[in-house]
Design a protein around this motif. Structure first.
Motif, PDB file in Angstrom:
ATOM      1  N   ASN A 108       0.874  -1.317  -0.240  1.00 25.61           N
ATOM      2  CA  ASN A 108       0.118  -0.177   0.381  1.00 25.61           C
ATOM      3  C   ASN A 108       0.760   1.241  -0.301  1.00 25.61           C
ATOM      4  N   THR A 109       1.925   1.205  -0.517  1.00 19.20           N
ATOM      5  CA  THR A 109       2.945   2.226  -0.703  1.00 19.20           C
ATOM      6  C   THR A 109       3.769   2.802  -2.084  1.00 19.20           C
ATOM      7  N   VAL A 110       3.813   4.492  -2.292  1.00 14.10           N
ATOM      8  CA  VAL A 110       3.959   4.677  -3.857  1.00 14.10           C
ATOM      9  C   VAL A 110       5.252   5.771  -3.049  1.00 14.10           C
ATOM     10  N   TYR A 111       6.260   5.679  -3.726  1.00 14.83           N
ATOM     11  CA  TYR A 111       7.857   6.326  -3.701  1.00 14.83           C
ATOM     12  C   TYR A 111       7.992   6.751  -4.482  1.00 14.83           C
ATOM     13  N   LEU A 112       8.978   7.903  -3.783  1.00 14.89           N
ATOM     14  CA  LEU A 112       9.524   8.968  -5.092  1.00 14.89           C
ATOM     15  C   LEU A 112      11.001   9.041  -4.439  1.00 14.89           C
ATOM     16  N   GLN A 113      11.596   8.516  -5.626  1.00 11.17           N
ATOM     17  CA  GLN A 113      13.358   8.224  -5.442  1.00 11.17           C
ATOM     18  C   GLN A 113      13.566   9.279  -5.942  1.00 11.17           C
ATOM     19  N   MET A 114      14.432  10.732  -5.322  1.00 13.26           N
ATOM     20  CA  MET A 114      14.804  11.505  -5.435  1.00 13.26           C
ATOM     21  C   MET A 114      15.983  11.672  -5.781  1.00 13.26           C
ATOM     22  N   ASN A 115      16.928  11.634  -6.752  1.00 16.47           N
ATOM     23  CA  ASN A 115      18.317  12.448  -7.111  1.00 16.47           C
ATOM     24  C   ASN A 115      19.008  13.274  -7.743  1.00 16.47           C
ATOM     25  N   SER A 116      20.084  13.490  -7.950  1.00 15.95           N
ATOM     26  CA  SER A 116      20.437  14.985  -8.100  1.00 15.95           C
ATOM     27  C   SER A 116      19.741  16.408  -7.576  1.00 15.95           C
ATOM     28  N   LEU A 117      19.709  16.308  -6.748  1.00 20.54           N
ATOM     29  CA  LEU A 117      18.509  17.000  -5.965  1.00 20.54           C
ATOM     30  C   LEU A 117      19.037  18.607  -6.396  1.00 20.54           C
ATOM     31  N   LYS A 118      18.285  19.625  -6.273  1.00 14.52           N
ATOM     32  CA  LYS A 118      19.134  20.767  -6.492  1.00 14.52           C
ATOM     33  C   LYS A 118      18.031  21.708  -5.394  1.00 14.52           C
ATOM     34  N   PRO A 119      18.683  23.025  -5.603  1.00  7.84           N
ATOM     35  CA  PRO A 119      18.215  23.516  -4.797  1.00  7.84           C
ATOM     36  C   PRO A 119      16.862  23.999  -4.484  1.00  7.84           C
ATOM     37  N   GLU A 120      16.268  24.228  -6.629  1.00 12.44           N
ATOM     38  CA  GLU A 120      14.948  24.321  -6.962  1.00 12.44           C
ATOM     39  C   GLU A 120      13.958  23.885  -6.278  1.00 12.44           C
ATOM     40  N   ASP A 121      14.158  22.350  -6.245  1.00 12.63           N
ATOM     41  CA  ASP A 121      13.159  20.839  -5.539  1.00 12.63           C
ATOM     42  C   ASP A 121      12.747  20.660  -3.791  1.00 12.63           C
ATOM     43  N   THR A 122      13.614  22.574  -3.559  1.00 17.15           N
ATOM     44  CA  THR A 122      12.629  22.506  -1.851  1.00 17.15           C
ATOM     45  C   THR A 122      11.454  22.886  -2.051  1.00 17.15           C
ATOM     46  N   ALA A 123      10.947  22.052  -1.112  1.00 19.10           N
ATOM     47  CA  ALA A 123       9.419  22.241  -1.261  1.00 19.10           C
ATOM     48  C   ALA A 123       8.872  21.993  -0.050  1.00 19.10           C
ATOM     49  N   VAL A 124       6.949  21.850   0.518  1.00 21.58           N
ATOM     50  CA  VAL A 124       6.003  20.305   0.868  1.00 21.58           C
ATOM     51  C   VAL A 124       5.917  19.575  -0.477  1.00 21.58           C
ATOM     52  N   TYR A 125       6.077  18.063  -0.446  1.00 20.32           N
ATOM     53  CA  TYR A 125       5.802  16.694  -1.185  1.00 20.32           C
ATOM     54  C   TYR A 125       4.674  16.293  -0.319  1.00 20.32           C
ATOM     55  N   TYR A 126       3.892  16.555  -1.384  1.00 22.15           N
ATOM     56  CA  TYR A 126       2.309  15.919  -1.117  1.00 22.15           C
ATOM     57  C   TYR A 126       2.318  14.599  -2.101  1.00 22.15           C
ATOM     58  N   CYS A 127       2.006  13.583  -1.752  1.00 22.31           N
ATOM     59  CA  CYS A 127       0.845  12.401  -2.095  1.00 22.31           C
ATOM     60  C   CYS A 127      -0.558  12.527  -2.206  1.00 22.31           C
ATOM     61  N   ALA A 128      -0.668  12.183  -3.656  1.00 18.03           N
ATOM     62  CA  ALA A 128      -2.651  12.230  -3.482  1.00 18.03           C
ATOM     63  C   ALA A 128      -2.692  11.005  -4.339  1.00 18.03           C
ATOM     64  N   ALA A 129      -3.623  10.501  -4.451  1.00 16.62           N
ATOM     65  CA  ALA A 129      -5.006   9.762  -4.808  1.00 16.62           C
ATOM     66  C   ALA A 129      -5.973   9.687  -5.816  1.00 16.62           C
ATOM     67  N   THR A 130      -5.950   9.249  -6.961  1.00 22.98           N
ATOM     68  CA  THR A 130      -7.133   9.551  -7.432  1.00 22.98           C
ATOM     69  C   THR A 130      -7.957   8.438  -8.115  1.00 22.98           C
ATOM     70  N   ILE A 131      -9.277   8.193  -8.454  1.00 22.95           N
ATOM     71  CA  ILE A 131      -9.870   7.442  -9.130  1.00 22.95           C
ATOM     72  C   ILE A 131      -9.793   7.397 -10.134  1.00 22.95           C
ATOM     73  N   LEU A 132      -9.461   8.231 -10.534  1.00 21.31           N
ATOM     74  CA  LEU A 132      -9.101   8.106 -12.030  1.00 21.31           C
ATOM     75  C   LEU A 132      -8.359   7.706 -12.576  1.00 21.31           C
ATOM     76  N   SER A 133      -8.068   7.318 -13.473  1.00 26.89           N
ATOM     77  CA  SER A 133      -7.355   5.612 -14.543  1.00 26.89           C
ATOM     78  C   SER A 133      -5.310   6.463 -14.430  1.00 26.89           C
TER      79      SER A 133
END
Length: 123
Positions: A77-102
């Motif tokens: 029941n898990t989704v992942y986000l592997q983030m490599n080569s991070l940049k300062p502009e990647d700074t943010a609050v990251y949210y996961c979300a679910a949709t019933i759409l395909s």
């Protein structure tokens, strides 16, 4: 009803890596396509990546393509986000979300959201 809980955020130096996880409650996780979005102060919520119900199809924003990878494990029941080569502009609050759409890219099409996890990339 789906409840989502993100984890894995933190402070990292530019060029570093982080893996975000998002675990869903309930037994219907595989019924939902999943997405990752991010938002930094003064900016609109931005699409990062999405994955279909089975995990066979993914899409990433141009700004992260080649650096970030979305994946999912329906048995966990898990989704992942592997983030490599991070940049300062990647700074943010990251949210996961679910949709019933395909599949969906616009945040307005997502039905359930996690509380967010902060990612800060120092230069």
């Amino acid at each position: 009803q789906v409840q989502l809980v993100e984890s894995g955020g933190g402070l990292v130096q530019a060029g570093g890596s982080l893996t975000l996880s998002c675990t869903a409650s309930g037994r219907t996780f595989s019924s939902y396509a999943m997405g990752w979005f991010r938002q930094s102060p003064g900016k609109e919520r931005e699409f990062v990546a999405r994955i279909n119900r089975s995990g066979s199809t993914t899409s990433h924003a141009d700004s992260v393509n080649g650096r970030f990878t979305i994946s999912r494990d329906n048995a966990k029941n898990t989704v992942y986000l592997q983030m490599n080569s991070l940049k300062p502009e990647d700074t943010a609050v990251y949210y996961c979300a679910a949709t019933i759409l395909s599949i969906a890219t616009r945040w307005e099409n997502y039905d359930y959201w996690g509380q967010g996890t902060q990612v800060t990339v120092s230069s």
